[in-house]
Design a protein around this motif. Structure first.
Motif, PDB file in Angstrom:
ATOM      1  N   ALA A 187      62.276 -85.581  90.614  1.00 37.38           N
ATOM      2  CA  ALA A 187      60.884 -86.218  90.033  1.00 37.38           C
ATOM      3  C   ALA A 187      61.099 -86.169  88.614  1.00 37.38           C
ATOM      4  O   ALA A 187      61.661 -85.538  87.983  1.00 37.38           O
ATOM      5  CB  ALA A 187      59.808 -85.347  90.499  1.00 37.38           C
ATOM      6  N   TRP A 188      60.144 -86.945  88.036  1.00 34.20           N
ATOM      7  CA  TRP A 188      60.541 -87.179  86.430  1.00 34.20           C
ATOM      8  C   TRP A 188      60.022 -86.085  85.725  1.00 34.20           C
ATOM      9  O   TRP A 188      60.152 -85.840  84.346  1.00 34.20           O
ATOM     10  CB  TRP A 188      59.679 -88.468  85.986  1.00 34.20           C
ATOM     11  CG  TRP A 188      58.109 -88.599  85.971  1.00 34.20           C
ATOM     12  CD1 TRP A 188      57.395 -88.814  87.035  1.00 34.20           C
ATOM     13  CD2 TRP A 188      57.350 -87.985  84.965  1.00 34.20           C
ATOM     14  NE1 TRP A 188      56.148 -88.582  86.782  1.00 34.20           N
ATOM     15  CE2 TRP A 188      56.076 -88.216  85.342  1.00 34.20           C
ATOM     16  CE3 TRP A 188      57.508 -87.716  83.596  1.00 34.20           C
ATOM     17  CZ2 TRP A 188      54.737 -87.952  84.669  1.00 34.20           C
ATOM     18  CZ3 TRP A 188      56.446 -87.441  82.725  1.00 34.20           C
ATOM     19  CH2 TRP A 188      55.179 -87.684  83.210  1.00 34.20           C
ATOM     20  N   LEU A 189      59.186 -85.192  86.304  1.00 35.64           N
ATOM     21  CA  LEU A 189      58.693 -84.020  85.665  1.00 35.64           C
ATOM     22  C   LEU A 189      58.571 -82.726  86.565  1.00 35.64           C
ATOM     23  O   LEU A 189      58.387 -82.904  87.934  1.00 35.64           O
ATOM     24  CB  LEU A 189      57.264 -84.471  85.228  1.00 35.64           C
ATOM     25  CG  LEU A 189      56.319 -83.566  84.263  1.00 35.64           C
ATOM     26  CD1 LEU A 189      57.081 -83.775  82.874  1.00 35.64           C
ATOM     27  CD2 LEU A 189      54.848 -84.186  84.440  1.00 35.64           C
TER      28      LEU A 189
ATOM     29  N   GLU B 249      52.357 -89.476  92.934  1.00 29.47           N
ATOM     30  CA  GLU B 249      53.105 -90.546  92.227  1.00 29.47           C
ATOM     31  C   GLU B 249      52.815 -91.712  92.908  1.00 29.47           C
ATOM     32  O   GLU B 249      51.878 -92.596  92.583  1.00 29.47           O
ATOM     33  CB  GLU B 249      54.315 -90.205  92.069  1.00 29.47           C
ATOM     34  CG  GLU B 249      55.286 -91.185  91.309  1.00 29.47           C
ATOM     35  CD  GLU B 249      56.770 -90.802  90.500  1.00 29.47           C
ATOM     36  OE1 GLU B 249      57.080 -89.631  90.467  1.00 29.47           O
ATOM     37  OE2 GLU B 249      57.339 -91.760  90.601  1.00 29.47           O
TER      38      GLU B 249
ATOM     39  N   TYR C 181      58.135 -91.217  96.113  1.00 25.31           N
ATOM     40  CA  TYR C 181      58.803 -91.792  94.936  1.00 25.31           C
ATOM     41  C   TYR C 181      60.188 -91.869  94.884  1.00 25.31           C
ATOM     42  O   TYR C 181      60.804 -92.493  94.153  1.00 25.31           O
ATOM     43  CB  TYR C 181      58.466 -90.787  93.837  1.00 25.31           C
ATOM     44  CG  TYR C 181      58.851 -89.498  93.869  1.00 25.31           C
ATOM     45  CD1 TYR C 181      60.138 -89.243  93.102  1.00 25.31           C
ATOM     46  CD2 TYR C 181      58.402 -88.341  94.630  1.00 25.31           C
ATOM     47  CE1 TYR C 181      60.763 -88.211  93.232  1.00 25.31           C
ATOM     48  CE2 TYR C 181      59.062 -87.223  94.973  1.00 25.31           C
ATOM     49  CZ  TYR C 181      60.214 -87.070  94.124  1.00 25.31           C
ATOM     50  OH  TYR C 181      60.790 -85.666  94.171  1.00 25.31           O
TER      51      TYR C 181
ATOM     52  N   GLN D  20      50.887 -80.953  94.664  1.00 18.12           N
ATOM     53  CA  GLN D  20      51.305 -80.693  93.179  1.00 18.12           C
ATOM     54  C   GLN D  20      50.977 -81.883  92.329  1.00 18.12           C
ATOM     55  O   GLN D  20      50.221 -81.759  91.078  1.00 18.12           O
ATOM     56  CB  GLN D  20      52.826 -80.218  92.873  1.00 18.12           C
ATOM     57  CG  GLN D  20      53.209 -80.016  91.652  1.00 18.12           C
ATOM     58  CD  GLN D  20      54.554 -79.278  91.598  1.00 18.12           C
ATOM     59  OE1 GLN D  20      54.716 -78.145  91.368  1.00 18.12           O
ATOM     60  NE2 GLN D  20      55.517 -80.115  91.554  1.00 18.12           N
ATOM     61  N   TRP D  21      51.425 -82.867  92.812  1.00 20.35           N
ATOM     62  CA  TRP D  21      51.392 -84.286  92.054  1.00 20.35           C
ATOM     63  C   TRP D  21      51.124 -85.567  92.895  1.00 20.35           C
ATOM     64  O   TRP D  21      51.769 -85.352  94.207  1.00 20.35           O
ATOM     65  CB  TRP D  21      52.774 -84.254  91.449  1.00 20.35           C
ATOM     66  CG  TRP D  21      52.822 -85.437  89.991  1.00 20.35           C
ATOM     67  CD1 TRP D  21      53.028 -86.513  89.904  1.00 20.35           C
ATOM     68  CD2 TRP D  21      52.511 -84.829  88.706  1.00 20.35           C
ATOM     69  NE1 TRP D  21      52.827 -87.257  89.001  1.00 20.35           N
ATOM     70  CE2 TRP D  21      52.664 -86.113  88.164  1.00 20.35           C
ATOM     71  CE3 TRP D  21      52.092 -83.474  88.185  1.00 20.35           C
ATOM     72  CZ2 TRP D  21      52.483 -86.314  86.727  1.00 20.35           C
ATOM     73  CZ3 TRP D  21      51.878 -83.825  86.749  1.00 20.35           C
ATOM     74  CH2 TRP D  21      52.115 -84.893  86.098  1.00 20.35           C
TER      75      TRP D  21
ATOM     76  N   PRO E 143      56.257 -79.646  87.028  1.00 20.09           N
ATOM     77  CA  PRO E 143      54.966 -78.942  86.598  1.00 20.09           C
ATOM     78  C   PRO E 143      55.091 -77.363  86.659  1.00 20.09           C
ATOM     79  O   PRO E 143      54.194 -76.572  86.374  1.00 20.09           O
ATOM     80  CB  PRO E 143      53.737 -79.423  87.333  1.00 20.09           C
ATOM     81  CG  PRO E 143      54.346 -80.746  88.128  1.00 20.09           C
ATOM     82  CD  PRO E 143      55.843 -80.409  88.116  1.00 20.09           C
TER      83      PRO E 143
END
Ligand SMILES: O=P(O)(O)OC[C@H]1O[C@H](OP(=O)(O)OP(=O)(O)O)[C@H](O)[C@@H]1O
Ligand SMILES: Nc1ncnc2[nH]cnc12
Length: 195
Positions: free
Chosen positions: A29-31, A133, A105, A130-131, A33
């Motif tokens: 993932a790009w990030l 996308e 993703y 969490q996220w 957290p």
């Protein structure tokens, strides 16, 4: 980084600065957290921000998505004094399950599972991850809850990106997230470093 420092003013999402960028390339993932969970006030404020829009709403159970959604989901369930249901990536649950294929993703095809003996028809469930996308993962979890007769009372994630799937979710379900409006476009464009 000081994982105990608490800023004098704590506006919504202050703890997002604790997140860390991907330094390992396209298989991730790009990030990430998760460092914000290491910060006691950051974790507490994140969970409070996610739950704020649902104050007073009828919620019977919180469900969190494998794996990182378990952290915020279980924390939210504890605050609400509700039970917690784990929605799992396939192949872990040794009981009767319902399965739902999806693509996330990464572009890879995956399967999500939930036990069939926890959701009774009409049970109102707050879904936490969490996220979001592409929204593929959250949409699979929504499918599982609804196929079992549950009602999605809400969707909560640190960020719901402005992707086709993110918009689909926002258009159909009550949502909460932690991103102040000025930062949302940065996250939508996967830009790290927003000070
Ligand atoms: O909106 P999408 O494009 O479907 O992506 C979102 C999902 O991807 C991440 O989890 P991931 O499966 O990478 O792993 P983890 O939670 O096990 O770390 C994230 O926590 C969401 O669950
Ligand atoms: N944890 C995450 N952080 C950022 N982007 C994501 N896309 C999917 N999971 C993500």
């Amino acid at each position: 980084m000081d994982l105990c420092h608490v800023p004098a003013t704590r506006e919504k999402g202050w703890y997002l600065a604790l997140m860390a960028p991907n330094i390992k390339g396209p298989n991730y993932a790009w990030l990430d957290p998760s460092r914000l969970y290491c910060h006691p006030q950051g974790l507490q404020d994140c969970v409070a921000d996610l739950l704020q829009p649902f104050q007073g709403d009828p919620i019977d159970m919180v469900a969190g998505i494998d794996a990182m959604g378990f952290i915020l989901g279980a924390a939210a369930a504890a605050v609400l004094q509700k039970g917690f249901l784990a929605i799992r990536k396939a192949g872990h649950l040794c009981v009767q399950t319902l399965a739902q294929p999806y693509t996330d993703y990464s572009g890879r095809e995956k399967v999500m599972e939930v036990r069939t003996d926890a959701i009774s028809p009409g049970l109102r469930i707050l879904l936490v991850d969490q996220w979001v996308e592409t929204g593929g993962t959250m949409r699979a979890a929504i499918e599982l809850v609804e196929r079992l007769g549950g009602v999605v009372a809400g969707v909560a994630a640190i960020c719901i990106e402005d992707s086709a799937g993110g918009r689909w979710i926002r258009g159909r379900y009550k949502c909460s997230h932690c991103v102040p409006p000025r930062l949302q476009p940065r996250f939508d464009h996967h830009q790290f470093g927003w000070d």
